[in-house]
Design a protein around this motif. Structure first.
Motif, PDB file in Angstrom:
ATOM      1  N   ARG A   1     -21.114-149.847   3.218  1.00 17.63           N
ATOM      2  CA  ARG A   1     -20.372-150.437   2.312  1.00 17.63           C
ATOM      3  C   ARG A   1     -18.969-149.686   2.041  1.00 17.63           C
ATOM      4  N   GLY A   2     -19.205-148.305   1.835  1.00 18.37           N
ATOM      5  CA  GLY A   2     -18.233-147.384   1.257  1.00 18.37           C
ATOM      6  C   GLY A   2     -16.925-147.393   2.311  1.00 18.37           C
ATOM      7  N   LYS A   3     -15.861-146.652   1.919  1.00 20.81           N
ATOM      8  CA  LYS A   3     -14.709-146.433   2.617  1.00 20.81           C
ATOM      9  C   LYS A   3     -14.725-145.290   3.318  1.00 20.81           C
TER      10      LYS A   3
ATOM     11  N   LEU B   1     -18.116-143.779  -1.575  1.00 17.16           N
ATOM     12  CA  LEU B   1     -18.827-144.714  -2.412  1.00 17.16           C
ATOM     13  C   LEU B   1     -18.138-145.410  -3.619  1.00 17.16           C
ATOM     14  N   GLY B   2     -17.225-144.843  -3.931  1.00 15.13           N
ATOM     15  CA  GLY B   2     -16.571-145.230  -5.171  1.00 15.13           C
ATOM     16  C   GLY B   2     -16.913-144.393  -6.412  1.00 15.13           C
TER      17      GLY B   2
ATOM     18  N   ALA C   1     -17.791-139.572  -9.243  1.00 14.14           N
ATOM     19  CA  ALA C   1     -17.624-140.353  -7.866  1.00 14.14           C
ATOM     20  C   ALA C   1     -18.841-140.025  -7.036  1.00 14.14           C
ATOM     21  N   TRP C   2     -19.011-140.931  -5.992  1.00 11.72           N
ATOM     22  CA  TRP C   2     -20.192-140.569  -5.188  1.00 11.72           C
ATOM     23  C   TRP C   2     -19.643-140.802  -3.625  1.00 11.72           C
TER      24      TRP C   2
ATOM     25  N   MET D   1     -22.567-136.360  -5.416  1.00 11.43           N
ATOM     26  CA  MET D   1     -22.171-136.667  -6.733  1.00 11.43           C
ATOM     27  C   MET D   1     -21.390-135.582  -7.677  1.00 11.43           C
ATOM     28  N   GLY D   2     -20.327-136.030  -8.026  1.00 13.91           N
ATOM     29  CA  GLY D   2     -19.325-135.127  -8.934  1.00 13.91           C
ATOM     30  C   GLY D   2     -18.175-135.784  -9.353  1.00 13.91           C
ATOM     31  N   ARG D   3     -17.357-134.938 -10.000  1.00 15.81           N
ATOM     32  CA  ARG D   3     -16.029-135.451 -10.577  1.00 15.81           C
ATOM     33  C   ARG D   3     -15.051-135.592  -9.930  1.00 15.81           C
TER      34      ARG D   3
END
Length: 272
Positions: free
Chosen positions: A199-201, A214-215, A221-222, A251-253
């Protein structure tokens, strides 16, 4: 760590043991280090469900207050017995955390219908599981364990490509936390439903492995990439979610850092 990662979790409570507890409905690896079985039914409130997983002393797994401590050989077992269910609950639970001196641990959780005794299933399964754990059955021992590229993969292997390191207490069986270019990255290998990833880009394809953005929420951000073929389902699947697939989740910024790490991680897994 590598030797623990190579242990077949599903083999620790084999079907022969499960048969003695109830009628087997499904058995499946819900994660690279976790197995789950449903007995007697697949309906909440009617089924008995056992979930068991491996850990090391560095994994965030441990007993909570209110548990009783016992010994099985050289293993220390903390058990939460007959947890008081909520008034409207359809199930009751029994949970045990077991640790060997050599740092390997086993977590077993049983949920059962409200009128049942979940700790009876726990007591039937745990001693044999610990005996089998001592033999370190390799991945592939159980027919219910899927052959996937992430099953025994070192989640910190990508650090070599990034030319960095991370402390031992940030290295887990199937996860790795590290700092790269000023960003803390949380990397996890897992089995996720295809639709939840796709579903992500789409952002990249490496070795035929598609990666997705994943947004984000607030400052986090994921990102994720599919690293292998779909797993054979143990029972009916949700057509909207699709089959489960082996993935790496990040996962991270900093999205740019995550994208770079995602690409390097996918490079570790050759095209099928």
């Amino acid at each position: 760590m590598a030797s623990v990662r190579a242990i077949d979790t599903c083999a620790l409570i084999p079907r022969a043991t499960l048969d003695g507890i109830g009628t087997i409905m499904t058995v499946e690896a819900s994660a690279p280090d976790t197995c789950a079985a449903e007995l007697d039914s697949t309906e909440i409130g009617k089924k008995t469900r056992l979930t068991w997983s491996l850990s090391t002393s560095r994994d965030p797994l441990g007993p909570s207050s209110g548990t009783t401590e016992t010994k099985i050989g050289d293993a220390t077992v903390h058990t939460e017995r007959d947890a008081q269910p909520a008034p409207d609950s359809k199930i009751r639970t029994c949970t045990a955390w077991t640790r060997f001196p050599a740092t390997v641990g086993l977590f077993v959780h049983v949920s059962a219908p409200i009128a049942a005794q979940p700790c009876a299933a726990h007591d039937a399964a745990l001693p044999g599981a610990l005996e089998l754990l001592r033999t370190e059955p390799p991945v592939g021992t159980s027919p219910d364990t899927p052959k996937t590229p992430v099953a025994v993969a070192n989640p910190c292997a990508v650090l070599t490509q990034l030319d960095i390191s991370t402390p031992l207490d940030k290295q887990f069986l199937h996860g790795c936390m590290f700092e790269y270019k000023g960003t803390i990255v949380d990397l996890q290998y897992a089995y996720d439903n295809t639709a939840l990833v796709a579903r992500g880009k789409p952002i990249l394809v490496v070795n035929d492995h598609p990666g997705y953005d994943l947004g984000s929420t607030t400052e986090t951000a994921w990102y994720a990439a599919i690293l292998g073929d779909p797993l054979t389902p143990a029972g009916p699947t949700n057509s909207a979610l699709g089959p489960r697939v082996p993935v790496v989740n990040l996962m991270g910024r900093d999205p740019a850092v995550l994208r770079e790490v995602l690409g390097h991680t996918a490079e570790l897994f050759p095209s099928a």
